[in-house]
Scaffold this motif. Structure first.
Motif, PDB file in Angstrom:
ATOM      1  N   ASP A  25       0.814  -1.218   0.000  1.00  0.00           N
ATOM      2  CA  ASP A  25       0.000   0.000   0.000  1.00  0.00           C
ATOM      3  C   ASP A  25       0.849   1.270   0.000  1.00  0.00           C
ATOM      4  N   GLY A  26       2.141   1.131  -0.231  1.00  0.00           N
ATOM      5  CA  GLY A  26       3.056   2.260  -0.206  1.00  0.00           C
ATOM      6  C   GLY A  26       3.740   2.422   1.135  1.00  0.00           C
ATOM      7  N   GLU A  27       3.170   1.821   2.160  1.00  0.00           N
ATOM      8  CA  GLU A  27       3.743   1.880   3.506  1.00  0.00           C
ATOM      9  C   GLU A  27       4.180   0.491   3.986  1.00  0.00           C
ATOM     10  N   ALA A  28       3.436  -0.535   3.597  1.00  0.00           N
ATOM     11  CA  ALA A  28       3.670  -1.877   4.119  1.00  0.00           C
ATOM     12  C   ALA A  28       3.327  -2.925   3.066  1.00  0.00           C
ATOM     13  N   ILE A  29       3.795  -4.132   3.306  1.00  0.00           N
ATOM     14  CA  ILE A  29       3.450  -5.275   2.464  1.00  0.00           C
ATOM     15  C   ILE A  29       2.060  -5.743   2.885  1.00  0.00           C
ATOM     16  N   THR A  30       1.178  -5.912   1.912  1.00  0.00           N
ATOM     17  CA  THR A  30      -0.185  -6.363   2.218  1.00  0.00           C
ATOM     18  C   THR A  30      -0.433  -7.789   1.740  1.00  0.00           C
ATOM     19  N   GLY A  31       0.451  -8.318   0.898  1.00  0.00           N
ATOM     20  CA  GLY A  31       0.259  -9.674   0.421  1.00  0.00           C
ATOM     21  C   GLY A  31       1.493 -10.243  -0.248  1.00  0.00           C
ATOM     22  N   LEU A  32       1.618 -11.559  -0.173  1.00  0.00           N
ATOM     23  CA  LEU A  32       2.632 -12.313  -0.912  1.00  0.00           C
ATOM     24  C   LEU A  32       1.970 -13.623  -1.309  1.00  0.00           C
ATOM     25  N   TYR A  33       1.841 -13.810  -2.604  1.00  0.00           N
ATOM     26  CA  TYR A  33       1.080 -14.949  -3.125  1.00  0.00           C
ATOM     27  C   TYR A  33       1.900 -15.708  -4.156  1.00  0.00           C
ATOM     28  N   MET A  34       1.621 -17.004  -4.263  1.00  0.00           N
ATOM     29  CA  MET A  34       2.272 -17.876  -5.229  1.00  0.00           C
ATOM     30  C   MET A  34       1.350 -18.115  -6.413  1.00  0.00           C
ATOM     31  N   HIS A  53       8.969   0.713  -4.928  1.00  0.00           N
ATOM     32  CA  HIS A  53       8.449   0.756  -3.564  1.00  0.00           C
ATOM     33  C   HIS A  53       8.418  -0.620  -2.902  1.00  0.00           C
ATOM     34  N   LEU A  54       8.491  -1.663  -3.701  1.00  0.00           N
ATOM     35  CA  LEU A  54       8.498  -3.021  -3.155  1.00  0.00           C
ATOM     36  C   LEU A  54       9.882  -3.653  -3.241  1.00  0.00           C
ATOM     37  N   ASP A  55      10.905  -2.832  -3.532  1.00  0.00           N
ATOM     38  CA  ASP A  55      12.259  -3.342  -3.719  1.00  0.00           C
ATOM     39  C   ASP A  55      12.823  -3.973  -2.456  1.00  0.00           C
ATOM     40  N   ASN A  56      12.535  -3.405  -1.281  1.00  0.00           N
ATOM     41  CA  ASN A  56      13.044  -3.984  -0.043  1.00  0.00           C
ATOM     42  C   ASN A  56      12.488  -5.394   0.158  1.00  0.00           C
ATOM     43  N   ALA A  57      11.221  -5.584  -0.109  1.00  0.00           N
ATOM     44  CA  ALA A  57      10.625  -6.923   0.002  1.00  0.00           C
ATOM     45  C   ALA A  57      11.248  -7.861  -1.023  1.00  0.00           C
ATOM     46  N   ARG A  58      11.411  -7.386  -2.247  1.00  0.00           N
ATOM     47  CA  ARG A  58      12.029  -8.197  -3.301  1.00  0.00           C
ATOM     48  C   ARG A  58      13.445  -8.616  -2.892  1.00  0.00           C
ATOM     49  N   SER A  59      14.229  -7.663  -2.387  1.00  0.00           N
ATOM     50  CA  SER A  59      15.612  -7.943  -1.983  1.00  0.00           C
ATOM     51  C   SER A  59      15.668  -8.944  -0.836  1.00  0.00           C
ATOM     52  N   GLN A  60      14.788  -8.769   0.148  1.00  0.00           N
ATOM     53  CA  GLN A  60      14.789  -9.702   1.279  1.00  0.00           C
ATOM     54  C   GLN A  60      14.348 -11.097   0.852  1.00  0.00           C
ATOM     55  N   LEU A  61      13.366 -11.177  -0.034  1.00  0.00           N
ATOM     56  CA  LEU A  61      12.944 -12.488  -0.524  1.00  0.00           C
ATOM     57  C   LEU A  61      14.073 -13.175  -1.299  1.00  0.00           C
ATOM     58  N   LEU A  62      14.765 -12.435  -2.143  1.00  0.00           N
ATOM     59  CA  LEU A  62      15.896 -13.016  -2.878  1.00  0.00           C
ATOM     60  C   LEU A  62      16.966 -13.513  -1.908  1.00  0.00           C
ATOM     61  N   ALA A  63      17.278 -12.728  -0.877  1.00  0.00           N
ATOM     62  CA  ALA A  63      18.266 -13.150   0.121  1.00  0.00           C
ATOM     63  C   ALA A  63      17.788 -14.401   0.862  1.00  0.00           C
ATOM     64  N   GLN A  71      15.333 -14.003   8.848  1.00  0.00           N
ATOM     65  CA  GLN A  71      14.222 -13.267   9.453  1.00  0.00           C
ATOM     66  C   GLN A  71      13.961 -12.002   8.646  1.00  0.00           C
ATOM     67  N   PHE A  72      12.746 -11.848   8.210  1.00  0.00           N
ATOM     68  CA  PHE A  72      12.355 -10.684   7.418  1.00  0.00           C
ATOM     69  C   PHE A  72      12.160  -9.485   8.326  1.00  0.00           C
ATOM     70  N   ASP A  73      12.510  -8.318   7.811  1.00  0.00           N
ATOM     71  CA  ASP A  73      12.324  -7.068   8.532  1.00  0.00           C
ATOM     72  C   ASP A  73      11.587  -6.110   7.597  1.00  0.00           C
ATOM     73  N   LEU A  74      10.283  -6.272   7.553  1.00  0.00           N
ATOM     74  CA  LEU A  74       9.441  -5.502   6.644  1.00  0.00           C
ATOM     75  C   LEU A  74       8.186  -5.040   7.387  1.00  0.00           C
ATOM     76  N   PRO A  75       7.683  -3.856   7.088  1.00  0.00           N
ATOM     77  CA  PRO A  75       6.391  -3.473   7.649  1.00  0.00           C
ATOM     78  C   PRO A  75       5.293  -4.283   6.956  1.00  0.00           C
ATOM     79  N   LEU A  76       4.416  -4.860   7.747  1.00  0.00           N
ATOM     80  CA  LEU A  76       3.360  -5.726   7.215  1.00  0.00           C
ATOM     81  C   LEU A  76       1.990  -5.178   7.592  1.00  0.00           C
ATOM     82  N   ALA A  77       1.049  -5.341   6.675  1.00  0.00           N
ATOM     83  CA  ALA A  77      -0.323  -4.890   6.920  1.00  0.00           C
ATOM     84  C   ALA A  77      -1.305  -5.837   6.244  1.00  0.00           C
ATOM     85  N   GLY A  78      -1.236  -7.105   6.621  1.00  0.00           N
ATOM     86  CA  GLY A  78      -2.191  -8.074   6.094  1.00  0.00           C
ATOM     87  C   GLY A  78      -3.553  -7.835   6.718  1.00  0.00           C
ATOM     88  N   ALA A  79      -4.591  -7.822   5.901  1.00  0.00           N
ATOM     89  CA  ALA A  79      -5.947  -7.580   6.397  1.00  0.00           C
ATOM     90  C   ALA A  79      -6.513  -8.847   7.019  1.00  0.00           C
TER      91      ALA A  79
END
Length: 166
Positions: A25-34, A53-63, A71-79
């Motif tokens: 949402d521009g502030e946090a990750i709201t979903g990760l789906y396969m 805006h999702l580069d940090n999540a992309r980089s952490q997932l690749l790592a 351990q992921f360090d990302l702001p999350l906002a799953g509904a």
């Protein structure tokens, strides 16, 4: 970043378990789906591809997939409901490479008799892998249902066990 609240930012990432869809949402990750995940949303007119805006999540997932991140360090906002949020937070406390049964997870969230409700909340986790619902197993040690498919669950658990202690 000021964007209309109905905008969904998204990015896609190729991984060893298939193509992943990351939403935010521009502030946090709201979903990760396969791919072929039943709960994977379908892009609408309000979706905007935004790899930056999702580069940090992309980089952490690749790592993570390279075995360099445990351990992921990302702001999350799953509904989800307050109970689902409680379960998802408890999932994040299961250590990398370890598993926990639905019953153990139910006890940790304060209701030992709620293993079925914990299982339902686990299955509705919108941020797979980062919120590690794949680390939950059946009471007999079996790899019970996984929204991404049992083969992916097996792969994720084997991957984590292979990279523990690194």
């Amino acid at each position: 970043m000021n964007r209309p609240t109905n905008i969904v930012l998204y990015s896609e990432l190729d991984s060893p378990i298939g193509r992943l869809l990351i939403t935010g949402d521009g502030e946090a990750i709201t979903g990760l789906y396969m791919d072929q995940q039943a709960t994977r949303p379908v892009a609408g007119d309000n979706w905007v591809r935004d790899d930056q805006h999702l580069d940090n999540a992309r980089s952490q997932l690749l790592a993570y997939f390279e075995g360099q991140l445990q351990q992921f360090d990302l702001p999350l906002a799953g509904a989800g409901t307050p109970f689902q949020q409680q379960v998802w937070q408890a999932l994040r406390e299961i250590p990398f490479g370890h598993t926990e049964t639905y019953g153990e997870l139910a006890r940790r969230v304060g209701n030992a008799k709620a293993s079925r409700a914990v299982g339902l909340a686990n299955g509705r986790n919108p941020i797979g892998i980062i919120v590690p619902c794949h680390r939950v197993i059946g009471a007999n040690g079996s790899l019970t249902g996984y929204a991404g498919g049992i083969e992916r669950k097996k792969w994720l658990l084997a991957h984590e066990r292979a990279h523990m202690g690194q």
